[in-house]
Motif scaffolding. Sequence first.
Motif, short mmCIF file in Angstrom:
data_model
loop_
_atom_site.label_atom_id
_atom_site.label_comp_id
_atom_site.label_asym_id
_atom_site.label_seq_id
_atom_site.Cartn_x
_atom_site.Cartn_y
_atom_site.Cartn_z
N UNK A 93 1.02 -1.38 -0.15
CA UNK A 93 -0.23 0.06 -0.15
C UNK A 93 1.00 1.15 0.16
N UNK A 94 0.38 2.22 -1.46
CA UNK A 94 1.88 3.39 -0.65
C UNK A 94 0.40 4.86 -0.45
N UNK A 95 0.79 5.76 0.33
CA UNK A 95 -0.23 6.50 0.71
C UNK A 95 0.55 8.04 0.02
N UNK A 96 0.24 9.00 -0.73
CA UNK A 96 1.20 9.98 -0.96
C UNK A 96 0.26 10.45 -0.70
N UNK A 97 0.56 11.36 0.80
CA UNK A 97 -0.45 12.56 1.63
C UNK A 97 0.42 13.40 1.57
N UNK A 98 2.06 13.51 1.38
CA UNK A 98 2.69 14.99 1.35
C UNK A 98 1.74 15.80 0.33
N UNK A 99 2.03 17.36 -0.07
CA UNK A 99 1.77 18.03 -0.93
C UNK A 99 1.07 19.83 -0.62
N UNK A 100 1.29 19.52 0.38
CA UNK A 100 0.59 21.54 0.82
C UNK A 100 1.79 22.03 -0.51
N UNK A 101 0.34 23.85 -0.11
CA UNK A 101 0.53 24.34 -0.93
C UNK A 101 2.31 25.33 -0.01
N UNK A 102 3.50 24.80 -0.74
CA UNK A 102 4.38 25.34 0.11
C UNK A 102 5.12 26.87 -0.96
N UNK A 103 4.09 27.34 -1.47
CA UNK A 103 4.55 28.58 -2.02
C UNK A 103 3.18 29.53 -2.49
N UNK A 104 2.72 30.37 -1.69
CA UNK A 104 1.37 30.99 -1.84
C UNK A 104 1.70 32.07 -2.72
N UNK A 105 1.73 32.97 -3.84
CA UNK A 105 1.99 33.74 -4.44
C UNK A 105 0.99 33.31 -5.40
#
Length: 274
Positions: A93-105
């Motif tokens: 099982x692979x869960x890719x939960x990372x991925x925030x808006x790291x550069x809000x501009x």
Amino acid sequence: MAAEPNENIDPHRYGPWAVIAGGSEGVGAEFADRLAAAGIDIVLLARREGPLAETAERIRARGARVRTLAVDLTASDAAEKVAAATADIEVGLLIFNAGANTHSAEFLDGDLDAFAAMNALNVTTPLALVHHFGRGMRERRRGGIVLVGSLTGYSGSARHTVYGGSKAYLRIFAESLWLELRDHQVDVLHLVLGVTRTPAMARAGLNFDIPGMRVAEPADVAREGLAHLADGPVFVAGGNAETAARSSGPDRAAIVLGGHRRMRKLLGLPGDRP
């Protein structure tokens, strides 16, 4: 955390190991807790060692084996490092939960390298990990892949040009992957989140107190995701299915402007022109 074993999660189908990217806190940590309760061992990936160690200790208390890897998932060699750290185990099982808006501009005012790093986090690295682990699952004819997405990927939004675009890309990728793997007994799910009370969203200063706004809890989102793992290609969590449907209509200007006004409220910004 007090997760109970999830009867929908068969360790023989989705084990013996699960890799969770973004597993040190919030939804990722809740996934780890529920999977460990179901008898699956866990590999936690995140950037910061401290939160990783704390979550790992809590998960081990459930009797699961836990490995941690502090890795920058925006780095070009991130997937290679993950592959090397898991070379001796079978990942079901692979869960890719990372991925925030790291550069809000706004795009033209932003830093192009920072936007590229966000694309690496949201697109390049998950694709590489799916390519690596998915081949083994296809060969064994069992396994699961969960790619966590966002309602932001359903319509354009100021200061989310790259982030929203990458989430939209990931949804189409997951739908296509679901088609390719469904005859190989590998489940693929794009789990779409709305506003969720995670530490990352709290650090971003989001306003969770807007009247009428749905705010999901990480434990509930993880539970829903695992319960619907076999119901791909897409499941919208937190009671937001109607919002996703409204955001998929043909009047794109009205949809984008309405979403823009809601986003400004969420971010605590002053009103914008209609």
